[in-house]
Design a protein around this motif. Sequence first.
Motif, mmCIF file in Angstrom:
data_model
loop_
_atom_site.group_PDB
_atom_site.id
_atom_site.type_symbol
_atom_site.label_atom_id
_atom_site.label_comp_id
_atom_site.label_asym_id
_atom_site.label_seq_id
_atom_site.Cartn_x
_atom_site.Cartn_y
_atom_site.Cartn_z
ATOM 1 N N ILE A 332 0.648 -1.325 0.381
ATOM 2 C CA ILE A 332 -0.103 -0.292 0.181
ATOM 3 C C ILE A 332 0.751 1.326 -0.342
ATOM 4 O O ILE A 332 0.477 2.559 -1.106
ATOM 5 N N ARG A 333 1.431 0.916 0.556
ATOM 6 C CA ARG A 333 2.798 2.453 1.320
ATOM 7 C C ARG A 333 3.851 2.661 -0.591
ATOM 8 O O ARG A 333 4.191 3.750 -1.063
ATOM 9 N N GLY A 334 3.628 1.499 -1.773
ATOM 10 C CA GLY A 334 4.995 1.592 -2.159
ATOM 11 C C GLY A 334 3.189 1.931 -3.556
ATOM 12 O O GLY A 334 4.711 2.106 -5.204
ATOM 13 N N THR A 335 2.401 2.004 -3.445
ATOM 14 C CA THR A 335 1.652 2.190 -4.678
ATOM 15 C C THR A 335 0.858 3.596 -4.295
ATOM 16 O O THR A 335 0.391 3.909 -3.520
ATOM 17 N N PRO A 336 0.530 4.430 -5.255
ATOM 18 C CA PRO A 336 -0.498 5.431 -5.682
ATOM 19 C C PRO A 336 -1.472 5.518 -4.864
ATOM 20 O O PRO A 336 -2.497 4.853 -5.160
ATOM 21 N N LEU A 337 -1.839 6.275 -4.383
ATOM 22 C CA LEU A 337 -3.862 6.033 -3.706
ATOM 23 C C LEU A 337 -4.522 6.138 -4.597
ATOM 24 O O LEU A 337 -5.551 5.357 -5.050
ATOM 25 N N MET A 338 -3.928 7.400 -6.089
ATOM 26 C CA MET A 338 -5.060 7.529 -7.191
ATOM 27 C C MET A 338 -4.816 5.920 -7.371
ATOM 28 O O MET A 338 -6.511 5.404 -8.401
ATOM 29 N N ILE A 339 -3.896 4.811 -7.643
ATOM 30 C CA ILE A 339 -4.168 3.992 -8.324
ATOM 31 C C ILE A 339 -4.797 3.015 -8.011
ATOM 32 O O ILE A 339 -5.634 2.834 -8.033
ATOM 33 N N GLN A 340 -5.201 3.148 -6.904
ATOM 34 C CA GLN A 340 -6.034 2.479 -6.044
ATOM 35 C C GLN A 340 -7.054 2.064 -6.288
ATOM 36 O O GLN A 340 -7.729 1.451 -5.385
ATOM 37 N N VAL A 341 -7.214 3.757 -6.053
ATOM 38 C CA VAL A 341 -8.403 4.040 -5.535
ATOM 39 C C VAL A 341 -9.329 3.784 -7.197
ATOM 40 O O VAL A 341 -10.594 2.933 -7.128
ATOM 41 N N PHE A 343 -8.153 1.241 -8.906
ATOM 42 C CA PHE A 343 -8.651 -0.416 -9.236
ATOM 43 C C PHE A 343 -9.920 -0.734 -8.617
ATOM 44 O O PHE A 343 -10.057 -2.203 -8.832
ATOM 45 N N LEU A 344 -9.821 -0.158 -7.131
ATOM 46 C CA LEU A 344 -11.340 -0.528 -6.816
ATOM 47 C C LEU A 344 -12.257 -0.528 -7.300
ATOM 48 O O LEU A 344 -12.890 -1.252 -8.010
ATOM 49 N N TYR A 345 -12.486 0.877 -8.044
ATOM 50 C CA TYR A 345 -13.576 1.277 -8.452
ATOM 51 C C TYR A 345 -13.888 0.559 -10.143
ATOM 52 O O TYR A 345 -14.488 0.275 -10.635
ATOM 53 N N PHE A 346 -12.948 0.695 -11.055
ATOM 54 C CA PHE A 346 -12.322 -0.109 -11.860
ATOM 55 C C PHE A 346 -12.206 -1.851 -12.076
ATOM 56 O O PHE A 346 -13.077 -2.166 -13.256
ATOM 57 N N GLY A 347 -11.246 -1.876 -11.396
ATOM 58 C CA GLY A 347 -11.127 -3.305 -10.979
ATOM 59 C C GLY A 347 -12.040 -4.087 -10.889
ATOM 60 O O GLY A 347 -12.228 -5.452 -11.133
ATOM 61 N N LEU A 348 -12.532 -3.858 -9.488
ATOM 62 C CA LEU A 348 -13.302 -4.889 -9.000
ATOM 63 C C LEU A 348 -14.881 -4.263 -8.638
ATOM 64 O O LEU A 348 -15.463 -4.922 -8.374
ATOM 65 N N VAL A 357 -14.012 6.004 -0.249
ATOM 66 C CA VAL A 357 -13.744 5.784 1.136
ATOM 67 C C VAL A 357 -12.508 4.391 1.850
ATOM 68 O O VAL A 357 -11.766 5.225 1.980
ATOM 69 N N ALA A 358 -13.406 3.340 1.174
ATOM 70 C CA ALA A 358 -12.084 2.479 1.430
ATOM 71 C C ALA A 358 -11.117 2.406 0.679
ATOM 72 O O ALA A 358 -9.816 1.810 1.194
ATOM 73 N N GLY A 359 -10.990 2.699 0.032
ATOM 74 C CA GLY A 359 -8.918 3.327 -0.787
ATOM 75 C C GLY A 359 -8.463 4.169 -0.211
ATOM 76 O O GLY A 359 -7.943 4.331 0.484
ATOM 77 N N VAL A 360 -9.524 5.261 0.379
ATOM 78 C CA VAL A 360 -8.458 6.522 0.995
ATOM 79 C C VAL A 360 -8.044 5.466 2.847
ATOM 80 O O VAL A 360 -7.460 5.688 3.636
ATOM 81 N N ILE A 427 -9.070 13.142 -3.908
ATOM 82 C CA ILE A 427 -8.033 12.334 -4.896
ATOM 83 C C ILE A 427 -9.512 10.809 -5.239
ATOM 84 O O ILE A 427 -9.683 10.631 -6.674
ATOM 85 N N VAL A 428 -10.291 11.250 -4.917
ATOM 86 C CA VAL A 428 -12.314 10.468 -5.159
ATOM 87 C C VAL A 428 -12.539 11.364 -6.082
ATOM 88 O O VAL A 428 -13.577 10.632 -6.685
ATOM 89 N N SER A 429 -12.194 12.348 -6.351
ATOM 90 C CA SER A 429 -12.268 12.860 -7.222
ATOM 91 C C SER A 429 -12.128 12.611 -8.781
ATOM 92 O O SER A 429 -13.835 12.602 -9.898
#
Length: 482
Positions: A332-341, A343-348, A357-360, A427-429
């Motif tokens: 988590i610390r090694g990947t950008p927050l934007m990519i995590q958000v 990925f949750l939205y589009f990937g999962l 909320v979950a990503g942040v 970032i969630v925007s």
Amino acid sequence: MERKHWLIKVLAVLTMLLSLGAAVGQAQPAQAATDQSLAKIKQKGTLVMGTSPDYPPYEFLVNNQPVGMDVSIAKQIAKDLGVKLVVKQMDFDALLVGLETHKVDMVLSAMTPTPERKQSVDFSNVYYTSGQSIIINKTDKSIYKSYKNFANKNVGAQTGSLQYDLVKKQIKGAKITGLTKVTDLIIALKTHKIEGIAAESAVATAYVKNNPDLTVLDHQFNLSESDSGTAIAFAKGSTSLVAAVNQSLAKIKKQNLTEKYLSEAGKSLKVNVANTSMWHYRSYFIKGVGYTLLISLIAVLIGVVLGTLLALSRLSHFLPLKWIATAYVEFIRGTPLMIQVMFLYFGLNVPALTAGVAGVAMNSGAYVAEYIRGGIDSVPKGQVEAARSLGLSYKDTMRYVILPQALKIIWPSLGNEFISLIKESSIVSVIGVTDLIYQLRLVQAATYKGIAPYAVAMVIYFILVFGLTRLLNFAERKMQHA
């Protein structure tokens, strides 16, 4: 003999791969024949349109509601299909991703059906044809007469757009500034960070009408047939849905409804610019503040609980648990927050607000874990030994002795994390969550003002952060005297 045996194996593998390829090729017509894209839309009763509402007169917002020619066309299509239209807003360069991941059923956002795009999505027939223009500052009118005059100059265009490609291919030596929002490009132009903005003629005209210090160069670039029309994008293989939409578009064209929709869009634009004061748009900012605080509060609560569990897991002697916690924190610390958000939205396929909320929260949990682990390690070992000698269990030692002391040590760091969360939640925007930054962009698109909404947002963020800082400092003083 061994070499011959090895060669036979290789040939067998190649034969199998070729067979699979042939099978896939044969399966495609069957898939098209059994296409259920239209049936699925009618079954669920909704048609989800993806758009980036910062592109008047095609799509923009009035009173926080999407309007414009494209929205009117989408409403007519939904009516013809007998379903309800749902409009989902996101950045332009995320629209095709939303289509491919089935977040939206179609993209109606003044999109040009280029050959490159046709490789990944299907398109309807062209429903509107417009030229390409370049917006410039009025003071530069004597310098620029044609797109050729921008050679070796800095030119802006919306990321992922046809105009971006036209600048890249046809203006010699041009330095391209790609931004996701046209409103940001307008700001860059007015502040002379770029010399011009490539945009569709209808869009360029709309922005220039509401910015008296700008002007437009019409009929620019060498355009092919695929460069001058806009169409509706669909997921690959949506044959039946595309056919049904084409019938609606033919009806719209026959009744000349496009001109009617453009006229209605022009009237809506006048509503937006009748009063462009930031106070008039206060409801936008209030809504954004509400969502920002909601996301930050939930993320803080989840992040603290998750961070505590991760910290204790990393300090555990149970190796599998320790390894899992360590891997999570490092990843988590090694990947950008934007990519995590994203990925949750589009990937999962997680809903936008939940993904935000979950990503942040997940991101915050990893950092909180390290703060807590560092705080626990800072407590003198003698404290642990004294507690255990008094008969306290490991659980009680942590709860009553170690964690209270660790909390005092890490409180300033936790406070910084809470403050950062309020700002990082912006970032969630990018996935269309209605936070303060998202609302700021809506105000920009509605008023054609670039700097004023930024100034308001800065003041709001400062008030939020300053108030939280004072509250955290008060709590810290209380703990120090406890």
